[in-house]
Design a protein around this motif. Structure first.
Motif, mmCIF file in Angstrom:
data_model
loop_
_atom_site.group_PDB
_atom_site.id
_atom_site.type_symbol
_atom_site.label_atom_id
_atom_site.label_comp_id
_atom_site.label_asym_id
_atom_site.label_seq_id
_atom_site.Cartn_x
_atom_site.Cartn_y
_atom_site.Cartn_z
ATOM 1 N N LEU A 141 7.043 12.246 -4.168
ATOM 2 C CA LEU A 141 7.078 10.790 -4.324
ATOM 3 C C LEU A 141 7.914 10.197 -3.194
ATOM 4 N N ARG A 142 7.266 9.475 -2.296
ATOM 5 C CA ARG A 142 7.951 8.956 -1.113
ATOM 6 C C ARG A 142 8.452 7.521 -1.304
ATOM 7 N N ARG A 143 7.684 6.717 -2.020
ATOM 8 C CA ARG A 143 8.117 5.322 -2.259
ATOM 9 C C ARG A 143 7.744 4.925 -3.671
ATOM 10 N N PHE A 144 8.683 4.204 -4.323
ATOM 11 C CA PHE A 144 8.466 3.688 -5.672
ATOM 12 C C PHE A 144 9.349 2.452 -5.794
ATOM 13 N N GLU A 145 8.877 1.347 -5.218
ATOM 14 C CA GLU A 145 9.738 0.181 -5.051
ATOM 15 C C GLU A 145 8.897 -1.082 -4.963
ATOM 16 N N SER A 146 9.586 -2.219 -5.039
ATOM 17 C CA SER A 146 8.934 -3.506 -4.809
ATOM 18 C C SER A 146 9.460 -4.085 -3.500
ATOM 19 N N ASP A 147 8.552 -4.570 -2.665
ATOM 20 C CA ASP A 147 8.898 -5.085 -1.342
ATOM 21 C C ASP A 147 8.656 -6.591 -1.279
ATOM 22 N N TYR A 148 9.621 -7.294 -0.673
ATOM 23 C CA TYR A 148 9.488 -8.733 -0.463
ATOM 24 C C TYR A 148 9.075 -8.980 0.981
ATOM 25 N N ALA A 149 7.894 -9.558 1.169
ATOM 26 C CA ALA A 149 7.439 -9.889 2.518
ATOM 27 C C ALA A 149 8.148 -11.128 3.046
ATOM 28 N N ALA A 150 8.503 -12.048 2.132
ATOM 29 C CA ALA A 150 9.185 -13.289 2.528
ATOM 30 C C ALA A 150 10.078 -13.736 1.380
ATOM 31 N N PRO A 151 11.227 -14.307 1.670
ATOM 32 C CA PRO A 151 12.132 -14.773 0.608
ATOM 33 C C PRO A 151 11.469 -15.827 -0.274
ATOM 34 N N GLY A 152 11.665 -15.677 -1.580
ATOM 35 C CA GLY A 152 11.109 -16.641 -2.518
ATOM 36 C C GLY A 152 9.685 -16.364 -2.934
ATOM 37 N N MET A 153 8.994 -15.474 -2.224
ATOM 38 C CA MET A 153 7.621 -15.128 -2.562
ATOM 39 C C MET A 153 7.606 -13.933 -3.512
ATOM 40 N N PRO A 154 6.591 -13.816 -4.372
ATOM 41 C CA PRO A 154 6.518 -12.659 -5.271
ATOM 42 C C PRO A 154 6.427 -11.354 -4.473
ATOM 43 N N PRO A 155 7.073 -10.301 -4.949
ATOM 44 C CA PRO A 155 7.058 -9.039 -4.210
ATOM 45 C C PRO A 155 5.766 -8.262 -4.447
ATOM 46 N N THR A 156 5.597 -7.213 -3.669
ATOM 47 C CA THR A 156 4.466 -6.293 -3.816
ATOM 48 C C THR A 156 5.014 -4.904 -4.135
ATOM 49 N N VAL A 157 4.539 -4.308 -5.211
ATOM 50 C CA VAL A 157 4.972 -2.964 -5.598
ATOM 51 C C VAL A 157 4.243 -1.944 -4.730
ATOM 52 N N VAL A 158 4.985 -0.961 -4.229
ATOM 53 C CA VAL A 158 4.440 0.080 -3.361
ATOM 54 C C VAL A 158 4.770 1.441 -3.950
ATOM 55 N N ILE A 159 3.733 2.256 -4.163
ATOM 56 C CA ILE A 159 3.901 3.643 -4.609
ATOM 57 C C ILE A 159 3.178 4.537 -3.612
ATOM 58 N N GLU A 160 3.923 5.446 -3.013
ATOM 59 C CA GLU A 160 3.369 6.375 -2.017
ATOM 60 C C GLU A 160 3.649 7.811 -2.454
ATOM 61 N N VAL A 161 2.589 8.621 -2.487
ATOM 62 C CA VAL A 161 2.693 10.002 -2.962
ATOM 63 C C VAL A 161 1.943 10.922 -2.015
ATOM 64 N N ASN A 162 2.577 12.008 -1.621
ATOM 65 C CA ASN A 162 1.897 13.053 -0.861
ATOM 66 C C ASN A 162 1.555 14.195 -1.811
ATOM 67 N N ALA A 163 0.305 14.665 -1.748
ATOM 68 C CA ALA A 163 -0.172 15.712 -2.655
ATOM 69 C C ALA A 163 -0.689 16.898 -1.850
ATOM 70 N N LYS A 164 -0.374 18.091 -2.337
ATOM 71 C CA LYS A 164 -0.885 19.338 -1.756
ATOM 72 C C LYS A 164 -1.460 20.181 -2.878
ATOM 73 N N LEU A 165 -2.650 20.742 -2.641
ATOM 74 C CA LEU A 165 -3.269 21.638 -3.607
ATOM 75 C C LEU A 165 -3.186 23.055 -3.071
ATOM 76 N N LEU A 166 -2.500 23.913 -3.795
ATOM 77 C CA LEU A 166 -2.220 25.283 -3.359
ATOM 78 C C LEU A 166 -3.096 26.260 -4.113
ATOM 79 N N HIS A 167 -3.762 27.177 -3.366
ATOM 80 C CA HIS A 167 -4.472 28.298 -3.991
ATOM 81 C C HIS A 167 -3.442 29.399 -4.239
ATOM 82 N N ILE A 168 -3.168 29.674 -5.498
ATOM 83 C CA ILE A 168 -2.019 30.510 -5.852
ATOM 84 C C ILE A 168 -2.184 31.941 -5.361
ATOM 85 N N ALA A 169 -3.370 32.524 -5.510
ATOM 86 C CA ALA A 169 -3.560 33.932 -5.157
ATOM 87 C C ALA A 169 -3.296 34.193 -3.679
#
Length: 271
Positions: A141-169
């Motif tokens: 999990l790289r980002r889990f936050e709300s960002d304000y582009a400009a003061p007084g404006m509603p923020p934008t929630v940002v969620i960033e996730v890096n995923a890796k699928l591993l073959h166990i054998a």
């Protein structure tokens, strides 16, 4: 004789003493009420995200089992306090609000529940459960936050996730991908910001689950195809070995015709 009799405080002195003691008790009680009142006002409202993602008909149906590793994240981002970024290089928290669970636990729980409820996978469990799995999903999990582009404006929630699928054998990474979801809040109120977090987590969970099923199934089919292709090669190698063995007896390679002369031995008489 009167000098030896005990003396008692006068009525007026006793009343002044009682009045002073009562004032002290009242002040203590008022201060206690004031402290309790402040704690009540400053107590944080606790929020929890638990999105329910419906299975997409386009998702692959697989028969293999998946192990879900514990989600990694930075110490700052993985906190019970709700993170907000008022400026590009500034990270703060919302006052009077907190999460019931840390973000990594909310992400892990959402993905685990979605896979279990989808009916599209043989089995899924957290790593360390003892279940034998073919693949392991590793998340950061790289980002889990709300960002304000400009003061007084509603923020934008940002969620960033890096995923890796591993073959166990084989301990090899089948594929890796970074998922980014953004959800604008309706207003600057914490209630609307939390609602935007729920929308972003819902969307990123569905994306990750669909990707895991499709990627794992493609890997499984490729492995099966390679296994079928290698069987004729092993059979051909075995035939070659048999041919070489037979050529050692006949003096030529297997499959060639060669005249064979038969010589008769004279009959011998045995006494």
């Amino acid at each position: 004789m009167n000098s030896h009799m005990p003396t008692f405080p006068s009525r007026s002195r006793w009343l002044r003493w009682a009045r002073a003691s009562l004032m002290i008790v009242v002040c203590i009680l008022l201060s206690a009420c004031s402290v309790l009142g402040n704690n009540t006002r400053d107590r944080a409202t606790v929020y929890d995200l638990d999105p329910r993602v419906q299975a997409d008909p386009a998702w692959s149906k697989v028969d293999w089992q998946l192990s879900l590793a514990k989600v990694n994240a930075t110490r700052v981002g993985d906190s019970l306090r709700i993170a907000v970024r008022p400026a590009a290089n500034e990270l703060q928290i919302y006052k009077g609000a907190s999460w019931a669970r840390i973000p990594t636990d909310m992400l892990e729980g959402a993905i685990l529940r979605t896979l279990e409820d989808s009916g599209r996978i043989g089995a899924v469990a957290r790593q360390g459960s003892g279940m034998s799995a073919k693949y392991r999903l590793m998340l950061e999990l790289r980002r889990f936050e709300s960002d304000y582009a400009a003061p007084g404006m509603p923020p934008t929630v940002v969620i960033e996730v890096n995923a890796k699928l591993l073959h166990i054998a084989s301990q090899s990474v089948v594929d890796s991908r970074t998922f980014l979801q953004q959800a604008p809040a309706a207003t600057t109120s914490i209630e609307d910001v939390v609602q935007a977090f729920d929308q972003a987590l819902h969307a990123v969970t569905g994306e990750i689950v669909g990707w895991v099923l499709a990627t794992g199934q493609s890997s499984r089919l490729a492995q099966s195809s390679n296994a079928r292709t290698s069987i004729p090669a092993r059979v051909s190698a075995s035939c070659f070995c048999v041919s070489s063995t037979m050529s050692g007896f006949s003096g030529t390679s297997y499959g060639e015709s060669m005249p064979v002369k038969l010589r008769s031995s004279p009959a011998r008489a045995f006494a």
